[in-house]
Write a protein that holds these residues in place. Structure first.
Motif: not given
Length: 564
Positions: A144-147, A151-156, A168-177, A485-488
């Motif tokens: 559901t998150l992926w859907e 845009l992320l799906r488009r370029y993945a 190595i990915f360092r950022d906040h642990y949120v859903e868009n991560s 938001p994930n879409r945001g």
């Protein structure tokens, strides 16, 4: 409470007695376990995790729709009783259909000898495994998150250039991560060569993000921002150095295999301190920096011998991402003090930069009377010409106004000790950059402090006055909150992926140092802005094609968005 009472009965109605044994409740855990986990507990001590009924293990269906698993611990037993929890609001940003079931797991030990530590040791190991697996997002939730990030799906799309890179990915642990690293994996980064690092903010679902990363085979740890900012305790520094050493080992192992290492960082950890004192001493081969503060650290380092692409000042972050960040700041601010009146009241906004200007405008839009403070005269000119009251310093502004709220977006000390004497009693302090109110959060002034659970910390000031620092003194929009938001953040995460793929293809051709123009060029050439507009903003209904009425075909409404 007896063991047999918790165990229930077997499918044929027989009780399950353990003669001479004493049952104890070890712990209770809530989580999102899949049906697969309910059929079998995947313990590392089992020879074959795929075996549904290993020796010494039994599964019993309970009357309430749950299950009881019993594991033979040698001189006793460990039982996990899964009980379905009532339906509740989603434990994720997106509503999944069907909803992911949530369960309560009671872990019990039953020992023939009361002093026998064996069952308790098994129970601890089992509880740890359950916490990790139960915290992870379910397959349905991730789908559901992926859907929600088209845009992320488009370029993945798979890119062969990534096959010999580690990330190595360092950022906040949120859903868009979660979405970003899933996209990175689909683009070609091998899961075992992905290392995720949490910045340490108390984001709402950080345990779920961490659990999902581990379930995918990534490494996952915390490299706390308090260490980066020099505000950590000795114990936090010790843990950070352990993690830094593990990251160094990860980079060395990648290089030993002939892999190059890309770092996507939010804070410039690779350039913090002198070369021999850094938390991460091994240099990656290329980097994307997401923050202005990180760029400052990298620019100040004289030994950075790698290309760094500047996402922090890019068009996509400036024009798209910051709007979403500012929105999350104001939403979190209002949610944490739902009883506060905003309309018509005075607010002091410290900083009128990319984020501060947006926050000030948003507060004015809901009826606040906003005074802007900035040390940059040009920023004050812009604020004044937009109709804001302005002041060159917080001290000057506090002498002439009595704000109920002071907002900080500077990333530096926004208040001095002299300013504290002018704060109105009960003033709220909302920092959206970590160091704004560090004078209080770091206890650099002698003042009593008391927790206000779920809200922040109240500081006692001279003259029987007080001030409430909302949250934990770090970025308020990430305090027990999901943030954007994930879409945001879809466009910004997609731009980061597009730029990362380009960097892996061209790192050998880029000179060491910070590059900005490359980012803007790559994002524009990828057509991301057109895709963003078509996906989210072009909402004019297109004329129906021949044979199709009302813009509806095959039962799917056409909102004019991009189709993949």
């Amino acid at each position: 409470m007896t063991f047999n009472a918790l165990m229930g009965t077997s499918p044929n109605g027989d009780e399950l007695p353990r003669a001479g044994a004493t049952a104890r409740l070890h712990t209770v855990i809530s989580g999102h376990w899949s049906s697969d986990a309910l059929l079998r507990l995947r313990l590392r001590r089992w020879p074959d995790p795929a075996e549904p009924h290993p020796a010494g293990h039994e599964v019993v269906a309970l009357d309430d729709g749950g299950y009881a698993h019993t594991v033979d611990a040698g001189t006793g037993f460990v039982t996990v009783q899964f009980t379905p929890e009532p339906d509740s609001a989603p434990h994720a940003l997106e509503h999944s259909d069907p909803p992911t079931p949530r369960w309560r797991a009671a872990v019990l030990t039953e020992s023939v000898r009361p002093d026998d530590p064996g069952p308790a040791a098994v129970a601890r190991a089992l509880a740890e495994a359950l916490r990790s697996e139960g915290a992870a997002f379910s397959e349905t939730e991730v789908a559901t998150l992926w859907e929600a990030m088209p845009l992320l799906r488009r370029y993945a799309t798979e890119d062969s250039a990534l096959a010999d890179w580690a990330l190595i990915f360092r950022d906040h642990y949120v859903e868009n991560s979660v979405g970003f690293l899933l996209a990175a994996e689909r683009a070609g980064f091998a899961p075992q060569w992905i290392y995720a690092l949490d910045k340490g903010d108390k984001t709402l679902r950080r345990d779920r993000v961490h659990g999902w990363f581990l379930s995918r085979g990534y490494r996952s740890a915390t490299l706390d921002n308090s260490v980066v900012n020099g505000t950590a305790t000795d114990e936090e520094v010790r843990r950070a150095r352990e993690v830094g050493s593990d990251v160094d080992a990860f980079i060395r192992a990648a290089h030993a295999e002939g892999r190059r290492v890309l770092m996507v960082d939010d804070g410039g950890i690779i350039a913090l301190g002198s070369a021999h004192e850094r938390l991460v001493t091994e240099q990656p081969d290329a980097a994307l920096e997401l923050t202005v503060s990180g760029l400052k650290r990298i620019s100040a380092a004289t030994d950075m011998r790698l290309p760094v692409l500047n996402m922090a000042r890019s068009e996509v972050k400036t024009h798209l991402a910051y709007n979403e960040i500012a929105d999350s700041c104001v939403r979190r601010l209002r949610a944490i003090v739902p009883g506060a009146k905003f309309v018509g009241r005075r607010v002091l906004s410290l900083g009128f930069g990319t984020l501060g200007a947006r926050v000030a405008r948003a507060l004015r839009a809901i009826g606040c009377r906003v005074t802007v403070v900035d040390t940059d005269t040009l920023a004050l000119v812009r604020a004044a010409e937009e109709g804001f009251d302005t002041s060159r310093s917080a001290h000057e502004a506090l002498r002439h106004t009595r704000p109920f709220l002071i907002v900080g977006t500077t990333g530096e000390d926004a208040l001095t000790e002299a300013d504290l004497a002018l704060l109105p009693d009960g003033v709220l302090l909302a920092g959206f950059a970590t160091r704004d109110f560090s004078l209080l959060s770091e206890r650099r002034v002698a003042t009593a402090a008391s927790d206000v659970p779920g809200v922040g910390v109240r500081y006692t000031l001279p003259g029987r006055r007080s001030a409430v620092l909302l949250g934990d003194g770090r970025s308020l929009n990430l305090y027990t909150y999901e943030g954007i938001p994930n879409r945001g953040y879809d466009a910004y995460r997609a731009a980061t992926l597009v730029t990362a793929k380009h960097l892996c293809r061209s790192a050998a051709d880029l000179a060491p140092g910070i590059h900005l123009g490359v980012v803007d060029q790559v994002v524009r050439e990828a057509g991301l802005f057109d895709a963003y507009y078509d996906t989210y903003l072009a909402d004019t209904v297109q004329p129906p094609e021949d044979g199709v009425e009302g813009g509806v075909e095959d039962g799917v409404e056409d909102g004019g968005g991009a189709h993949e």
